[in-house]
Write a protein that holds these residues in place. Structure first.
Motif, PDB file in Angstrom:
ATOM      1  N   LYS A  83       1.372  -1.472  -0.209  1.00 31.80           N
ATOM      2  CA  LYS A  83      -0.376   0.072  -0.067  1.00 31.80           C
ATOM      3  C   LYS A  83       1.068   1.121   0.261  1.00 31.80           C
ATOM      4  O   LYS A  83       0.717   2.244  -0.723  1.00 31.80           O
ATOM      5  CB  LYS A  83      -0.703   0.072   0.956  1.00 31.80           C
ATOM      6  CG  LYS A  83      -1.898  -0.880   1.403  1.00 31.80           C
ATOM      7  CD  LYS A  83      -2.663  -1.620   2.623  1.00 31.80           C
ATOM      8  CE  LYS A  83      -3.598  -2.452   2.791  1.00 31.80           C
ATOM      9  NZ  LYS A  83      -5.093  -2.450   3.629  1.00 31.80           N
TER      10      LYS A  83
ATOM     11  N   ASN B 126       2.601   1.773  -3.626  1.00 28.97           N
ATOM     12  CA  ASN B 126       1.317   2.186  -4.147  1.00 28.97           C
ATOM     13  C   ASN B 126       1.366   4.051  -4.020  1.00 28.97           C
ATOM     14  O   ASN B 126       1.169   4.501  -5.193  1.00 28.97           O
ATOM     15  CB  ASN B 126       0.280   1.401  -4.065  1.00 28.97           C
ATOM     16  CG  ASN B 126      -1.006   1.779  -4.808  1.00 28.97           C
ATOM     17  OD1 ASN B 126      -0.692   1.378  -6.049  1.00 28.97           O
ATOM     18  ND2 ASN B 126      -2.458   1.763  -4.213  1.00 28.97           N
ATOM     19  N   ARG B 127       0.908   4.692  -3.324  1.00 31.90           N
ATOM     20  CA  ARG B 127       0.925   5.668  -3.215  1.00 31.90           C
ATOM     21  C   ARG B 127       2.969   6.577  -3.302  1.00 31.90           C
ATOM     22  O   ARG B 127       2.424   7.522  -3.391  1.00 31.90           O
ATOM     23  CB  ARG B 127       0.996   5.877  -1.088  1.00 31.90           C
ATOM     24  CG  ARG B 127       0.000   5.888  -0.093  1.00 31.90           C
ATOM     25  CD  ARG B 127      -0.871   6.224   0.951  1.00 31.90           C
ATOM     26  NE  ARG B 127      -0.662   7.994   0.969  1.00 31.90           N
ATOM     27  CZ  ARG B 127      -1.390   8.226   0.423  1.00 31.90           C
ATOM     28  NH1 ARG B 127      -2.442   7.930  -0.393  1.00 31.90           N
ATOM     29  NH2 ARG B 127      -0.927   9.968   0.539  1.00 31.90           N
TER      30      ARG B 127
ATOM     31  N   LYS C 138       2.494   6.703  -7.174  1.00 28.95           N
ATOM     32  CA  LYS C 138       1.266   7.823  -7.757  1.00 28.95           C
ATOM     33  C   LYS C 138       2.238   9.104  -7.486  1.00 28.95           C
ATOM     34  O   LYS C 138       1.256   9.849  -7.675  1.00 28.95           O
ATOM     35  CB  LYS C 138      -0.048   7.360  -6.898  1.00 28.95           C
ATOM     36  CG  LYS C 138      -0.719   6.133  -7.253  1.00 28.95           C
ATOM     37  CD  LYS C 138      -1.220   6.036  -6.582  1.00 28.95           C
ATOM     38  CE  LYS C 138      -3.252   5.119  -6.692  1.00 28.95           C
ATOM     39  NZ  LYS C 138      -4.499   4.524  -6.374  1.00 28.95           N
TER      40      LYS C 138
ATOM     41  N   TRP D  30       1.591  -8.263  -4.424  1.00 28.28           N
ATOM     42  CA  TRP D  30       1.388  -7.150  -4.413  1.00 28.28           C
ATOM     43  C   TRP D  30       2.261  -6.221  -4.400  1.00 28.28           C
ATOM     44  O   TRP D  30       2.270  -4.576  -5.035  1.00 28.28           O
ATOM     45  CB  TRP D  30       1.572  -6.297  -2.216  1.00 28.28           C
ATOM     46  CG  TRP D  30       0.681  -6.845  -1.380  1.00 28.28           C
ATOM     47  CD1 TRP D  30       0.203  -7.777  -0.361  1.00 28.28           C
ATOM     48  CD2 TRP D  30      -0.333  -6.021  -1.567  1.00 28.28           C
ATOM     49  NE1 TRP D  30      -0.762  -8.518  -0.410  1.00 28.28           N
ATOM     50  CE2 TRP D  30      -1.834  -7.168  -0.565  1.00 28.28           C
ATOM     51  CE3 TRP D  30      -1.198  -4.874  -2.276  1.00 28.28           C
ATOM     52  CZ2 TRP D  30      -2.532  -6.494   0.192  1.00 28.28           C
ATOM     53  CZ3 TRP D  30      -2.265  -4.210  -1.397  1.00 28.28           C
ATOM     54  CH2 TRP D  30      -2.903  -4.833  -0.483  1.00 28.28           C
TER      55      TRP D  30
ATOM     56  N   ARG E 264       0.597  -5.106  -8.133  1.00 23.22           N
ATOM     57  CA  ARG E 264      -0.089  -4.018  -7.865  1.00 23.22           C
ATOM     58  C   ARG E 264      -0.117  -3.323  -8.054  1.00 23.22           C
ATOM     59  O   ARG E 264      -0.747  -2.016  -8.716  1.00 23.22           O
ATOM     60  CB  ARG E 264      -1.059  -5.030  -7.080  1.00 23.22           C
ATOM     61  CG  ARG E 264      -1.345  -6.428  -6.410  1.00 23.22           C
ATOM     62  CD  ARG E 264      -2.475  -6.611  -5.479  1.00 23.22           C
ATOM     63  NE  ARG E 264      -3.327  -7.927  -5.461  1.00 23.22           N
ATOM     64  CZ  ARG E 264      -3.658  -8.078  -4.218  1.00 23.22           C
ATOM     65  NH1 ARG E 264      -3.737  -7.769  -2.312  1.00 23.22           N
ATOM     66  NH2 ARG E 264      -4.048  -9.332  -3.960  1.00 23.22           N
ATOM     67  N   SER E 265       1.457  -2.655  -7.304  1.00 27.18           N
ATOM     68  CA  SER E 265       1.508  -1.911  -6.661  1.00 27.18           C
ATOM     69  C   SER E 265       2.420  -1.282  -8.098  1.00 27.18           C
ATOM     70  O   SER E 265       2.325   0.604  -8.392  1.00 27.18           O
ATOM     71  CB  SER E 265       2.552  -1.313  -5.579  1.00 27.18           C
ATOM     72  OG  SER E 265       3.076  -1.419  -5.458  1.00 27.18           O
TER      73      SER E 265
ATOM     74  N   ILE F 282      -5.714  -1.712  -1.875  1.00 26.25           N
ATOM     75  CA  ILE F 282      -4.580  -1.013  -2.092  1.00 26.25           C
ATOM     76  C   ILE F 282      -4.618   0.383  -1.405  1.00 26.25           C
ATOM     77  O   ILE F 282      -3.043   1.167  -1.623  1.00 26.25           O
ATOM     78  CB  ILE F 282      -3.946  -1.492  -3.319  1.00 26.25           C
ATOM     79  CG1 ILE F 282      -2.077  -1.298  -3.309  1.00 26.25           C
ATOM     80  CG2 ILE F 282      -4.744  -0.454  -4.334  1.00 26.25           C
ATOM     81  CD1 ILE F 282      -1.772  -1.405  -4.567  1.00 26.25           C
ATOM     82  N   ASP F 283      -5.817   1.557  -1.867  1.00 25.78           N
ATOM     83  CA  ASP F 283      -5.882   3.092  -1.072  1.00 25.78           C
ATOM     84  C   ASP F 283      -5.928   2.909   0.376  1.00 25.78           C
ATOM     85  O   ASP F 283      -6.595   4.072   0.558  1.00 25.78           O
ATOM     86  CB  ASP F 283      -6.251   2.973  -2.586  1.00 25.78           C
ATOM     87  CG  ASP F 283      -8.045   2.867  -2.835  1.00 25.78           C
ATOM     88  OD1 ASP F 283      -8.213   1.467  -1.615  1.00 25.78           O
ATOM     89  OD2 ASP F 283      -8.982   3.728  -3.052  1.00 25.78           O
TER      90      ASP F 283
END
Length: 311
Positions: free
Chosen positions: A119, A122-123, A126, A150, A153-154, A284-285
């Motif tokens: 997670k 991912n942040r 982004k 993971w 995904r990210s 994930i968010d």
């Protein structure tokens, strides 16, 4: 659903546990006497805020009532909200001032360490950062595979060896890969460590030596992942890890599954370690940097409308 709404929903159990009692205490038209403060302390302790912090909140409110000549319980409740908000304090952002910066993620198995890495990656991605993840938890079965999912995904690049390999060797390769590829952030997963596992703590020290040698002067974050559902036990874990590692921040997971969200107050008071991320779900968010004002507002929010919608 916006994260603030998720946070409010995640804190619903805490609110029911804590503010259900407070609603009754502050909702009656009686004088503010010693029994009032005793009952307030009892409600706070039952919400897993902890005896010391509950006493401090009660005494702070007692002083404010006296100094400000507060007469009604409604006014006292407004003062209580201000006291709680000030005790939570401000959050602190990650220190990512060097390239690559290093985030070491530690914690016991089951606290949500692997998902937290996904997670956070991912942040950061982004936000436009290039992220490399070192799969240095080589002891737990399937840990590398879970982390790979993971990272997929990210969008983070994962550096991994085979299960049972030397974690420090994984970190060595990951540090040099991150430098060669001009990555912004290297996130290092570590084995689930218990404070009484000396060999694992020694391994953590070895990993730190590799990072210091291969990436000297890098900005560092040592983040401890905690499971909010364990309440005061999470604080005991944090105290032990604080003795063994230079913790710079905490990740508090599973706030959506507990009535013990008040643990953040105890963490701030007893440890002096900032909460940097909070998690309120499995997506994930569903993890965000900790915002003290947002947390306090969600904790005290009047969400009758939301409840009506659910019905």
């Amino acid at each position: 659903m916006a994260f603030l709404d998720k946070l409010k929903n995640g804190l619903r159990k805490t609110k029911e546990n804590l503010f259900g009692g407070l609603g009754e205490l502050f909702g009656i038209n009686k004088e503010i006497d010693d029994d009032f403060y005793d009952e307030l302390e009892e409600i706070l302790i039952c919400a897993d805020i902890g005896f010391e912090v509950a006493t401090e909140i009660s005494e702070s409110l007692r002083e404010a009532v006296k100094e400000k000549h507060i007469k009604t319980r409604d006014e006292a409740f407004s003062e209580l909200k201000e006291i709680v908000a000030s005790m939570i304090g401000d959050g602190e952002p990650l220190d990512l001032s060097s390239t690559p910066s290093v985030i070491l993620v530690i914690g016991v198995n089951g606290a949500g360490k692997t998902t937290s890495i996904g997670k956070i990656s991912n942040r950061l991605i982004k936000d436009g950062k290039k992220v490399v993840v070192a799969a240095a938890d080589t002891f737990r079965a399937a840990a590398i595979d879970q982390l790979s999912v993971w990272c997929d995904r990210s969008g983070a690049q994962i550096i991994k060896h085979t299960e049972g390999s030397d974690p420090a060797a994984v970190v060595y390769d990951a540090v040099n890969y991150a430098k060669n590829k001009n990555a912004d952030v290297l996130i290092v997963d570590t084995a689930g460590r218990l404070h009484n596992k000396k060999n694992l703590m020694d391994e953590l020290a070895k990993i730190n030596r590799v990072i210091d040698r291969e990436n000297p002067g890098a900005s560092r974050e040592n983040l401890l992942v905690l499971d909010a559902t364990t309440g005061q036990n999470a604080i005991m874990q944090a105290k032990e890890f604080k003795n063994a590692a230079n913790l710079t921040g905490l990740i508090l997971n599973k706030l959506d599954g507990t009535a013990k969200g008040g643990i953040i107050l105890s963490i701030k008071k007893e440890l002096g370690i900032p909460v940097k991320f909070i998690g309120v779900g499995e997506k994930i968010d569903d993890m965000q940097p900790f915002d003290a004002a947002e947390f306090s507002n969600a904790l005290f929010a009047n969400d009758d409308g939301a409840e009506a919608e659910e019905e």
